[in-house]
Structures are given as structure tokens and as C-alpha cells.
Enzyme design. Structure first.
Site, mmCIF file in Angstrom:
data_model
loop_
_atom_site.group_PDB
_atom_site.id
_atom_site.type_symbol
_atom_site.label_atom_id
_atom_site.label_comp_id
_atom_site.label_asym_id
_atom_site.label_seq_id
_atom_site.Cartn_x
_atom_site.Cartn_y
_atom_site.Cartn_z
ATOM 1 N N GLY A 2 0.666 -1.438 -0.078
ATOM 2 C CA GLY A 2 -0.106 0.077 -0.039
ATOM 3 C C GLY A 2 0.812 1.225 -0.009
ATOM 4 N N SER A 3 0.350 2.452 -0.452
ATOM 5 C CA SER A 3 0.936 3.593 -0.440
ATOM 6 C C SER A 3 0.769 4.050 1.240
ATOM 7 C CB SER A 3 0.259 4.519 -1.194
ATOM 8 O OG SER A 3 0.141 4.329 -2.684
ATOM 9 N N GLY A 4 1.575 5.157 1.299
ATOM 10 C CA GLY A 4 1.465 5.863 2.772
ATOM 11 C C GLY A 4 2.591 5.579 3.424
ATOM 12 N N HIS A 5 3.800 4.871 2.788
ATOM 13 C CA HIS A 5 4.952 4.212 3.536
ATOM 14 C C HIS A 5 6.270 4.836 2.961
ATOM 15 C CE1 HIS A 5 2.100 1.848 5.700
ATOM 16 N NE2 HIS A 5 1.908 1.158 4.674
ATOM 17 N N ASP A 56 -1.481 -8.664 0.710
ATOM 18 C CA ASP A 56 -0.496 -8.840 0.122
ATOM 19 C C ASP A 56 -0.149 -10.201 -0.391
ATOM 20 O OD1 ASP A 56 0.255 -6.009 -0.008
ATOM 21 O OD2 ASP A 56 1.098 -6.274 1.587
ATOM 22 N N HIS A 108 0.355 0.594 10.320
ATOM 23 C CA HIS A 108 -0.898 0.780 10.025
ATOM 24 C C HIS A 108 -1.805 1.056 11.026
ATOM 25 C CE1 HIS A 108 0.705 -2.433 6.720
ATOM 26 N NE2 HIS A 108 0.108 -1.100 5.961
#
Length: 332
Positions: free
Chosen positions: A54-57, A110, A217
Site C-alpha cells: 500500500g501507499s503511505g509508507h 499482499d 498501519h
């Protein structure tokens, strides 16, 4: 919510567009999908290395696509897995006949989508795919369910170096698994973060609270309590890492001090000062220290500590050159 964005729904697409515009000589995407990112100038005949998440990392995951490291990355929405089709598109683009190694974190979405992509790659395109899953977070005693967090950087680094030396798929996989077996991480959160589409913090922490062991998360950690001093925080984080690794005198490690998005470098170096004291008191040697943002959680305040136990093979691979838009390996 205060963010420099155009709209919550365009957050990921705008971010990806900016990255491709900023690094046109290094990165591109395939099958018309910006979420299927690959490096330019792929090395012919080399094992392909792919990751995703996911994005955001940032810089995790796509930030480690580049020379001497990964070859492609499938990108999901914020804190969400990318699709199996996006993973398959990356796999096909980076395969040059030597096979592909998937390296990703231990998260349900994932795992499901990467497994599906590997099956499709084998069935549709006869591409052999191996998998190594990062499980470095020691905040749980159940090793099979440990999350993959900042320590996955070390797996990327040594596997990328092995592939760059034209080792075959089985050998690159062996080295990646060896790295995964020798890295441990623990984190601490001081504040929540806000997913743009949600528009409010994903959890709550009091003004003077911290949570030891929280995931990237916002997954629950080991203990929530009053904010402690830097030395006390580091001591509490280092204890389970050292207990799990069973390090002995004269063992050698690389250290990763990772900011989660809103932790100044000054505070990270204060933390490393204590890490250095803890390791020195145990007569554990430090080969190299990486400090900065390697795996973030949007604007979360906090940090993680990773130790990577080295031998001669892993040390040699760790020191090999690497250059991506987000990371350049220093000369050791």
C-alpha cells in the site's frame, strides 16, 4: 485534516505522477497503469526482484526500485494491497528469463494477491517465481504472524546485490531468506496518522501517551502508557529484539533507526546514542548505521529500530553499490 493535496481521491495518482515526472530517467510504468512501477535500464539476464504494498509508507515500497536493488513494485491505495493484475504486470515486465523473486511484507492482502500473481505468471507466461516474506516485527511472539516492517529494507538490499552479481534465482532466494531470518524490528508510535480518504486520525493517542510495538498501519502494539525518556523507550524496544536474536559477544550488526514520518533526525540520533550504548555494553559490534525515513506511516510520529545480524557474506552484499531515487548506498 491538514494535508498538501488536491483531493483525497487523487492522493495516490497525484503522488505517482509527481514521482514519474521527477525521475523520468529511472522509473516508468507498464500496461498503462501507474500502479505498476518498474525501473528503466533493466539488466539483461538478471533475476528480477519485485515488491509491492500500500501507499503511505514512502520510501517503502516503491522507493527501493533502482540500480542494485529492486526492479519493480506494484502499488496499492493508502494502506491497501495492490491487485494481483498489477503485480502480474510488474512480473512480466521485469522477467528476462532468469525468473522473478517476490519480497514483500507479511500482510493478508499482499500474500493473497502475490500468490495469485505468481500462479498466473507461471500458467500464462511460464515465469518461475519464488517468494520471501518479511516478518521482522518482534512485537508478537508468533513468528509466523509477525508483520513485515522497516527491516525489509535489508532484505531488498542484499537480495538486490546478489541479483546484480548475476546469481541464479535459487541463490538469490537463499540470500533473501537468510537476510529475513537475521533481521528484527520494534517500533513505537507517539501520534496517529490520517488516511486522506478517511479524513480523520486512524486511532487516538493521548497528548502524553506512546504505544510500544504499534504497527505501521496502526495495528495494536505491546503496551500503551505515558511517554518515557528516549533512553527508557530505546531500552524497552531493544530488549525484545535482543532476546529474540540471541546475539552473542563479538556478533556484528547493521542498525536501522527509522522515522515513521514526523520524527526529526535529531530525535533519531538521540535514540541511536542509546542503541550504541546498549550494544557496546553487550560487546556487539556495529558495522554500519542507517538513520532516516525508510518505512513511514504517513505523518505518524514515532520510530522503529532494526538490527541486522551479519556474517561475511551478508556484510559483503550489504556494502555493494545501490542507487534509487530514494536511497543511495554509502561507501563502506
Amino acid at each position: 485534516m491538514k494535508k498538501i493535496i488536491n483531493s483525497p481521491g487523487m492522493f495516490v495518482n497525484d503522488m505517482l505522477t509527481g514521482i514519474y515526472l521527477a525521475h523520468p530517467d529511472e522509473l516508468t510504468y507498464v500496461e498503462g497503469d501507474m500502479h505498476a512501477l518498474v525501473r528503466k535500464n533493466l539488466k539483461p539476464g538478471k533475476v528480477g526482484l519485485a515488491t509491492g504494498g500500500g501507499s503511505g509508507h514512502l520510501p517503502l515500497f516503491l522507493g527501493y526500485v533502482g540500480e542494485g536493488m529492486l526492479d519493480g513494485c506494484s502499488i496499492g491505495d493508502v494502506f491497501q494491497s495492490s491487485s494481483a493484475q498489477q503485480m502480474l504486470a510488474v512480473t512480466k515486465a521485469i522477467d528476462s528469463g532468469a525468473g522473478v523473486l517476490y519480497i514483500y511484507g507479511n500482510y493478508g492482502g499482499d500474500k493473497m494477491n502475490f500468490e495469485m500473481a505468481a500462479e498466473m505468471a507461471d500458467f500464462e507466461d511460464n515465469i518461475k517465481v519464488n517468494t520471501v516474506i518479511g516478518k521482522d516485527d518482534v512485537s508478537t511472539d508468533d513468528a509466523d504472524n509477525r508483520r513485515g516492517v522497516a527491516g525489509i529494507f535489508f532484505i531488498y538490499k542484499v537480495a538486490g546485490a546478489a541479483a546484480d552479481q548475476m546469481m541464479d534465482l535459487d541463490e538469490v532466494t537463499r540470500i533473501a531468506r537468510k537476510a529475513a531470518d537475521n533481521v528484527r524490528t520494534m517500533g513505537v508510535a507517539l501520534s496517529p496518522c490520517t488516511i486522506p480518504r478517511v479524513g480523520k486520525p486512524s486511532f487516538e493517542l493521548g497528548e502524553n501517551e506512546m504505544e510500544i510495538g504499534m504497527g505501521i498501519h496502526g495495528e495494536a502494539g505491546i503496551r500503551r502508557g505515558q511517554l518515557s525518556t528516549a533512553n527508557e523507550i530505546v531500552d524497552e524496544m531493544m530488549e525484545p529484539i535482543l532476546e529474540d536474536m540471541k546475539l552473542r559477544e563479538e556478533d556484528e550488526v547493521a542498525v536501522l533507526i527509522n522515522g515513521l514520518g514526523a520524527t526529526p533526525l535529531e530525535e533519531q540520533y538521540i535514540a541511536f546514542k542509546r542503541v550504541h550504548t546498549v550494544l557496546t555494553n553487550r560487546k556487539i559490534k556495529i558495522y554500519h548505521v542507517y538513520t532516516g525515513e525508510f518505512a513511514t506511516s504517513m505523518e505518524m510520529a514515532g520510530m522503529s529500530i532494526s538490527l541486522f545480524k551479519l556474517d561475511d557474506e551478508l556484510k559483503a552484499l550489504l556494502s555493494k553499490p545501490a542507487a534509487t531515487p530514494f536511497f543511495v548506498q554509502p561507501q563502506l
